[in-house]
Each structure stands twice: as C-alpha cells, then as structure tokens.
Design a protein around this motif. Sequence first.
Motif, mmCIF file in Angstrom:
data_model
loop_
_atom_site.group_PDB
_atom_site.id
_atom_site.type_symbol
_atom_site.label_atom_id
_atom_site.label_comp_id
_atom_site.label_asym_id
_atom_site.label_seq_id
_atom_site.Cartn_x
_atom_site.Cartn_y
_atom_site.Cartn_z
ATOM 1 N N ILE A 77 -42.623 110.406 -36.356
ATOM 2 C CA ILE A 77 -43.843 109.708 -35.961
ATOM 3 C C ILE A 77 -43.791 108.234 -36.370
ATOM 4 O O ILE A 77 -44.295 107.366 -35.653
ATOM 5 C CB ILE A 77 -45.094 110.400 -36.557
ATOM 6 C CG1 ILE A 77 -46.375 109.826 -35.920
ATOM 7 C CG2 ILE A 77 -45.145 110.287 -38.077
ATOM 8 C CD1 ILE A 77 -47.618 110.636 -36.253
ATOM 9 N N VAL A 78 -43.146 107.940 -37.498
ATOM 10 C CA VAL A 78 -43.011 106.548 -37.943
ATOM 11 C C VAL A 78 -42.060 105.796 -37.019
ATOM 12 O O VAL A 78 -42.377 104.701 -36.524
ATOM 13 C CB VAL A 78 -42.523 106.488 -39.399
ATOM 14 C CG1 VAL A 78 -42.275 105.053 -39.838
ATOM 15 C CG2 VAL A 78 -43.525 107.162 -40.330
ATOM 16 N N HIS A 79 -40.893 106.375 -36.785
ATOM 17 C CA HIS A 79 -39.918 105.712 -35.924
ATOM 18 C C HIS A 79 -40.448 105.511 -34.514
ATOM 19 O O HIS A 79 -40.331 104.420 -33.939
ATOM 20 C CB HIS A 79 -38.630 106.535 -35.870
ATOM 21 C CG HIS A 79 -37.707 106.128 -34.759
ATOM 22 N ND1 HIS A 79 -37.124 104.875 -34.694
ATOM 23 C CD2 HIS A 79 -37.297 106.802 -33.631
ATOM 24 C CE1 HIS A 79 -36.384 104.788 -33.595
ATOM 25 N NE2 HIS A 79 -36.482 105.937 -32.934
ATOM 26 N N GLU A 80 -41.067 106.547 -33.943
ATOM 27 C CA GLU A 80 -41.527 106.431 -32.549
ATOM 28 C C GLU A 80 -42.675 105.434 -32.416
ATOM 29 O O GLU A 80 -42.816 104.772 -31.385
ATOM 30 C CB GLU A 80 -41.933 107.801 -32.020
ATOM 31 C CG GLU A 80 -41.994 107.874 -30.499
ATOM 32 C CD GLU A 80 -40.646 107.564 -29.837
ATOM 33 O OE1 GLU A 80 -40.640 106.702 -28.932
ATOM 34 O OE2 GLU A 80 -39.625 108.156 -30.226
ATOM 35 N N THR A 81 -43.504 105.306 -33.449
ATOM 36 C CA THR A 81 -44.575 104.302 -33.425
ATOM 37 C C THR A 81 -43.981 102.897 -33.364
ATOM 38 O O THR A 81 -44.426 102.050 -32.572
ATOM 39 C CB THR A 81 -45.466 104.431 -34.672
ATOM 40 O OG1 THR A 81 -46.053 105.734 -34.696
ATOM 41 C CG2 THR A 81 -46.579 103.389 -34.666
ATOM 42 N N CYS A 82 -42.968 102.644 -34.186
ATOM 43 C CA CYS A 82 -42.312 101.330 -34.186
ATOM 44 C C CYS A 82 -41.620 101.066 -32.845
ATOM 45 O O CYS A 82 -41.724 99.963 -32.279
ATOM 46 C CB CYS A 82 -41.288 101.249 -35.315
ATOM 47 S SG CYS A 82 -41.959 101.487 -36.966
ATOM 48 N N LYS A 83 -40.917 102.065 -32.351
ATOM 49 C CA LYS A 83 -40.193 101.933 -31.084
ATOM 50 C C LYS A 83 -41.152 101.692 -29.923
ATOM 51 O O LYS A 83 -40.899 100.848 -29.051
ATOM 52 C CB LYS A 83 -39.368 103.200 -30.846
ATOM 53 C CG LYS A 83 -38.532 103.165 -29.573
ATOM 54 C CD LYS A 83 -37.772 104.481 -29.418
ATOM 55 C CE LYS A 83 -37.010 104.528 -28.102
ATOM 56 N NZ LYS A 83 -36.338 105.836 -27.920
ATOM 57 N N CYS A 84 -42.277 102.426 -29.932
ATOM 58 C CA CYS A 84 -43.271 102.265 -28.876
ATOM 59 C C CYS A 84 -43.847 100.856 -28.890
ATOM 60 O O CYS A 84 -44.002 100.222 -27.835
ATOM 61 C CB CYS A 84 -44.377 103.297 -29.050
ATOM 62 S SG CYS A 84 -45.765 103.111 -27.895
ATOM 63 N N ASN A 110 -33.407 101.359 -40.372
ATOM 64 C CA ASN A 110 -33.049 99.980 -40.692
ATOM 65 C C ASN A 110 -33.606 99.036 -39.637
ATOM 66 O O ASN A 110 -34.168 97.981 -39.955
ATOM 67 C CB ASN A 110 -31.524 99.822 -40.765
ATOM 68 C CG ASN A 110 -30.995 100.008 -42.173
ATOM 69 O OD1 ASN A 110 -31.729 99.861 -43.143
ATOM 70 N ND2 ASN A 110 -29.717 100.338 -42.300
ATOM 71 N N ASN A 111 -33.464 99.423 -38.390
ATOM 72 C CA ASN A 111 -33.972 98.606 -37.282
ATOM 73 C C ASN A 111 -35.490 98.536 -37.312
ATOM 74 O O ASN A 111 -36.088 97.460 -37.134
ATOM 75 C CB ASN A 111 -33.499 99.184 -35.951
ATOM 76 C CG ASN A 111 -33.774 98.258 -34.785
ATOM 77 O OD1 ASN A 111 -33.559 97.054 -34.865
ATOM 78 N ND2 ASN A 111 -34.231 98.821 -33.677
ATOM 79 N N ASP A 112 -36.147 99.673 -37.552
ATOM 80 C CA ASP A 112 -37.609 99.699 -37.598
ATOM 81 C C ASP A 112 -38.146 98.819 -38.725
ATOM 82 O O ASP A 112 -39.141 98.101 -38.556
ATOM 83 C CB ASP A 112 -38.109 101.132 -37.809
ATOM 84 C CG ASP A 112 -37.769 102.041 -36.637
ATOM 85 O OD1 ASP A 112 -37.597 101.538 -35.523
ATOM 86 O OD2 ASP A 112 -37.677 103.271 -36.860
#
Length: 389
Positions: free
Chosen positions: A95-102, A139-141
């Motif tokens: 959920i953290v990664h997908e929020t940043c990606k979105c 790392n990217n996020d």
Amino acid sequence: MKILHTIEGLGAKFGGIATCTYDLLNAMQNPIDSVRILSPDLRDKNDTNLGTDAKWAMTYSNDGIGPFNYSPNLKKILYSTEYDIYHANGMWQYIVHETCKCARSKLKPYVLTPHGMLYPETMRRSYWKKWPLLKLWFNNDILRATCIHATCETEMIHLRELGYRGSIALIGNPVPVNAEITKIFEDRANNNSLMQNAQTRKLGFLGRLHPRKNCEALLKAVALRPDANISVSILGSGDKNYARYLVDMSQYLGITNKVEFCGFVSGRTKYDKLAQLSALFVPSDMENFGMIVPEALLVGTPVMASQGTPWKSLNEHHCGWWTENSSESIASVIDKICATSPQELFEMGRRGREMVLENFEANKVAKKMLNMYKWLLLGGVKPDFIYEN
C-alpha cells in the motif's frame, strides 16, 4: 485541497502507527480541506478499526496476497480517484509503494511518514526481507518523495544518511488533550495535601513488553536500591516469553514485594494509572517518538527517558531525566526521585504538561501538517519546520 492518506491498517492492534495517524486525521478535519484515509478491512475479527465512526476513514475489501499484501482492490481505487496530495504511512508494504507510484503517475506530490521504520536498528531487523524491497521499489519511493515527515531530529538525520535530499517536515506526533485527561490533571493538582503526605515513591513502566523496551534495567535498578521506599508498577502486555522473563527476574532479584505486574491498560484507566505515579520510566533502547512520554506529562507525571528516545527536552524543560538506560543510571534517577518531595515532582510534571501543550497538542500538529500541504501545492514562504538539504 484534497489529501489522501493510506495505511496498512487502522486497527487498535496495529499500535502507535495506527493511533497517531488516527489522531492526526481526526484533528485535521475542517470544512475547507478534505483529508481522507484509506486502509484495508481488518482480517483480525478481534481487532477494532479506530476509524469505524469517522466519515473521513475509508476501507476496501482486503484481498492482500502474500507477505507484501499485493492488492488489486487497492490499485483499482487509487487509480480511479483524484487527490491533490498523496500521503503514505509506514514502510515495507504494498500500500505504501503503490501510493507513491500512483502519485508519480498522476504527477502529484506525495509525502512519506516512515514512523521510525527507516532507523538503522529497524532496517537491520529482517534485513534479508527488506533488502530486495529496497532495491526493487522503496529506494525509489523514498528518494523521489516530495517531502518526508520525520517526528524528531534523530529520524531526520537517519533519512539524510540514507541518501534522501528532498524536503523534510519535522513535526512531532499529535497528542490529543480532552476534558477527561484535563480533569485527571486538575484533580491531581488539587490533591496537594495527599501528595505531601505520601512516603512511598511510585515508579512505573507503561508499554508493550518487548526486549527493545529494556524494562529489565528498571528492575535491576530497583534491586540496586534495596532500602529505598519505592514500589514499581509494570503496565503493559506483549511478548509472552519476555513477560515471563521479567517476572522470573523480579523473583531472582528478590524484589517481588516491590513490583506489581498489572497487565494491559488503556483509555481512562491508563491515564489514572499514570497520574498515580511519582515518575514514569521509559528505558527503551530506541524509540522514534515514544507517545507514552507526553501522555504521562499531560497528567503531571515527570518522566525518565533513555537517550535512545528523542526526549532531550525533558532536561531542557526540567520535567524529567533524559539519561543513559543502564541500571546504574536509572538507580541514580531513583535516588533523585526519593530525595524530591511529591509536590516538587508534580511541579516537574506540570512544566512537562505545558511543554507538551505548546509543542505537540493535536490541533497544533494538524495545523502544521496542513501548512506543509499548502506549501507543497502553492509554494510561498517555507514553514520553519521544513528543512531542505
């Protein structure tokens, strides 16, 4: 201004990350700005969603797969809605990664609140699991976040050491202050005669029982002062093996007549117990914020906190002791407590309460957070709590 927070769980059993996020969102509700939070349904039927009665708390059907909790439902919701800012709470979950990606895909700013999960000590735990997640996604996020929210200077330093060069908002966790807590403090303030006549100094520990909390150092310190007129309340539950270890240790040290294991406490009972203490001890090896410190100060109880916590202000405001967490150092603090009158101890707690109200009261923290969002969207004069590299 529309802001979406996301979090892996808003259940009471998720501990501090859920509680402080709920308190922040609750304080940020106003008719001008729309601040919402999204989390999956709780799978633990014995847990309670803190946001059940809050219109600003949204949930989705929990279809999380695997330890990373990959969720098609979450992905569908995130990409079908529009917000001005996205704010992810925690780390190491989908959920953290997908929020940043979105947010990046929509060209929107996003904020990360790691909640202490990027401390070196925390990173070392299960590093074999976290390392691939860092390399693949986080790392990217982290490095591309528009702003990262740190709750103390120590966390900010660790973020810089990790390589993050963007804006960091230094904002402490929100501390709700309600009429019930205020009344407990006022009742204590009006009970001066009782305090003056008190002989035994009541010491306490409150929190999750876990080796990192270093509660055994307090027990050893008590054993170092066999003639001191003190009692100790251990308030909390957690790791069953560690809890058993503490009970066995109190027996081995011969201090069972001075130590009471009270179990888990919460709500009004928690604050009542805190108000009955001469001092609270937080001997943890490491704490990112340590909510129990301001909670104790709010009811007029001074605090000993280890230098593994960010509470140097206890010394600066003369409302406690920020010191090493060895049993010898704690025993020295016990000496000071025994040599200080109940009224003087309460005056220390009163100064601590004033410090908490000035710096961490929930509405003031919420105002800072909203000012951060406005600065990220509109620019202008940078708030003084935001630091740029």
